[in-house]
Design a protein around this motif. Structure first.
Motif, short mmCIF file in Angstrom:
data_model
loop_
_atom_site.label_atom_id
_atom_site.label_comp_id
_atom_site.label_asym_id
_atom_site.label_seq_id
_atom_site.Cartn_x
_atom_site.Cartn_y
_atom_site.Cartn_z
N PHE A 124 0.84 -1.20 0.00
CA PHE A 124 0.00 0.00 0.00
C PHE A 124 0.87 1.25 0.00
CE2 PHE A 124 -3.18 -2.74 2.36
CZ PHE A 124 -4.10 -2.78 1.32
N ALA A 125 0.40 2.27 -0.69
CA ALA A 125 1.01 3.60 -0.57
C ALA A 125 0.26 4.35 0.52
CB ALA A 125 0.91 4.35 -1.89
N SER A 126 0.88 5.39 1.03
CA SER A 126 0.26 6.16 2.11
C SER A 126 -1.02 6.85 1.67
CB SER A 126 1.25 7.19 2.66
OG SER A 126 1.66 8.07 1.63
N THR A 127 -1.23 6.93 0.36
CA THR A 127 -2.44 7.57 -0.18
C THR A 127 -3.60 6.58 -0.33
OG1 THR A 127 -1.59 7.16 -2.40
CG2 THR A 127 -1.14 9.32 -1.42
N THR A 128 -3.41 5.33 0.07
CA THR A 128 -4.46 4.33 -0.11
C THR A 128 -5.75 4.75 0.59
OG1 THR A 128 -5.07 2.02 0.22
CG2 THR A 128 -3.72 3.02 1.92
N SER A 129 -6.86 4.37 -0.02
CA SER A 129 -8.16 4.64 0.59
C SER A 129 -8.65 3.45 1.41
CB SER A 129 -9.20 4.95 -0.49
OG SER A 129 -9.32 3.86 -1.40
N VAL A 130 -7.84 2.40 1.49
CA VAL A 130 -8.21 1.22 2.27
C VAL A 130 -8.07 1.54 3.76
CG1 VAL A 130 -7.60 -1.16 2.81
CG2 VAL A 130 -7.54 -0.37 0.44
N PRO A 131 -9.15 1.47 4.54
CA PRO A 131 -9.08 1.85 5.96
C PRO A 131 -8.48 0.77 6.85
CG PRO A 131 -11.31 1.26 5.40
CD PRO A 131 -10.53 1.21 4.11
#
Length: 268
Positions: A124-131
């Motif tokens: 994951f990148a820090s911009t991921t929308s995965v909570p």
């Protein structure tokens, strides 16, 4: 009439109020009832009575895991515990909140530092929308277990070294009741009072006091208002989650985040 109290005369049992608990093994204990004096009656005590008390034993939830055949893997099951409970990994299923495009690893192992476990990880990148990402294990045979005096949840949980080497609060653990409400859309859940902070890298086992758990979800219509009520219900699954706020990120690059789940049991 004075208040009646109980005390253990012999046998090593422990009494709290009107609850008698055996020591680490079954015991035969003598209990005496006493009544305090008041303005109308003198103090009184009864002849000790002998009670055979069974010890509270551990309840096994899962001990080891095996993967499923590829054509049978779906959302509900990636494999099963030795006890027959399904396990799997997941993300939030809300639109835009799930991304399996960087599913980097998964599997089952009996040899990770001699601790049986199943595992998975994503980039994951820090911009991921995965909570969050998570994993669950169902009760033996996809049924349920019922607590009978057990007071602790013992669970082996860890992740990849990048996640655990930080020694920060990381993993959320919660218990999910078997029965659902709102046409299957809601399950009663109680979560550990605080996140697990990895003690070190590699396989780690933690013992969580159930008395520290708090309500995560009590479901409209359940009439449940306390953690004790949730834990008194048949338990259907144990979940471990890694929230985005606790994930590992290295700059803007894709960063590895994973969970390993090992044996689970409830202890006296």
């Amino acid at each position: 009439s004075g208040a009646v109290t109980f005390s253990v005369a012999s046998g090593g049992c422990v009494i709290s109020g009107t609850t008698l608990t055996a020591p680490s093994s079954a015991a035969t204990c003598s209990v005496t009832a006493s009544k305090a004096a008041d303005t109308a009656y003198l103090a009184a005590s009864a002849t000790p009575i002998t009670i055979n008390v069974s010890a509270i034993t551990a309840v096994t939830f899962s001990t080891a895991y095996s993967s499923a055949d590829a054509d049978t893997v779906n959302y509900s099951r990636a494999g099963r515990s030795v006890e027959g409970g399904a396990f799997n990994w997941y993300q939030d299923s809300a639109p835009g909140a799930s991304d399996w495009s960087q599913f980097w690893w998964n599997g089952v192992s009996a040899t990770t530092e001699n601790v049986p476990n199943f595992y998975f990880g994503l980039g994951f990148a820090s911009t991921t929308s995965v909570p969050y990402i998570g994993a669950f294990v169902k009760a033996p045979s996809d049924g349920s277990i019922t607590l009978d005096g057990q007071t602790k949840l013992k669970i082996a949980v860890w992740g990849n070294d990048e996640v655990t080497s930080r020694k920060l609060p990381t993993f959320k653990v919660f218990v999910q009741a078997k029965d659902s409400y709102q046409s299957g859309a809601c399950f009663l859940e109680a979560e550990a009072g605080s996140l697990i902070t990895p003690a070190a890298i590699g396989a780690q086992t933690y013992t969580l006091n159930l008395s520290d758990f708090k309500i995560k979800n009590n479901c409209t219509g359940s009439n449940v208002t306390t953690v004790a009520e949730i834990l008194a219900k048949p338990i259907g699954a144990i979940h471990v989650q890694l929230l985005k706020a606790n994930m590992y990120f290295s700059g803007t690059a894709l960063s590895a985040n994973g969970i390993n789940v090992g044996p689970i049991s409830f202890q006296p």
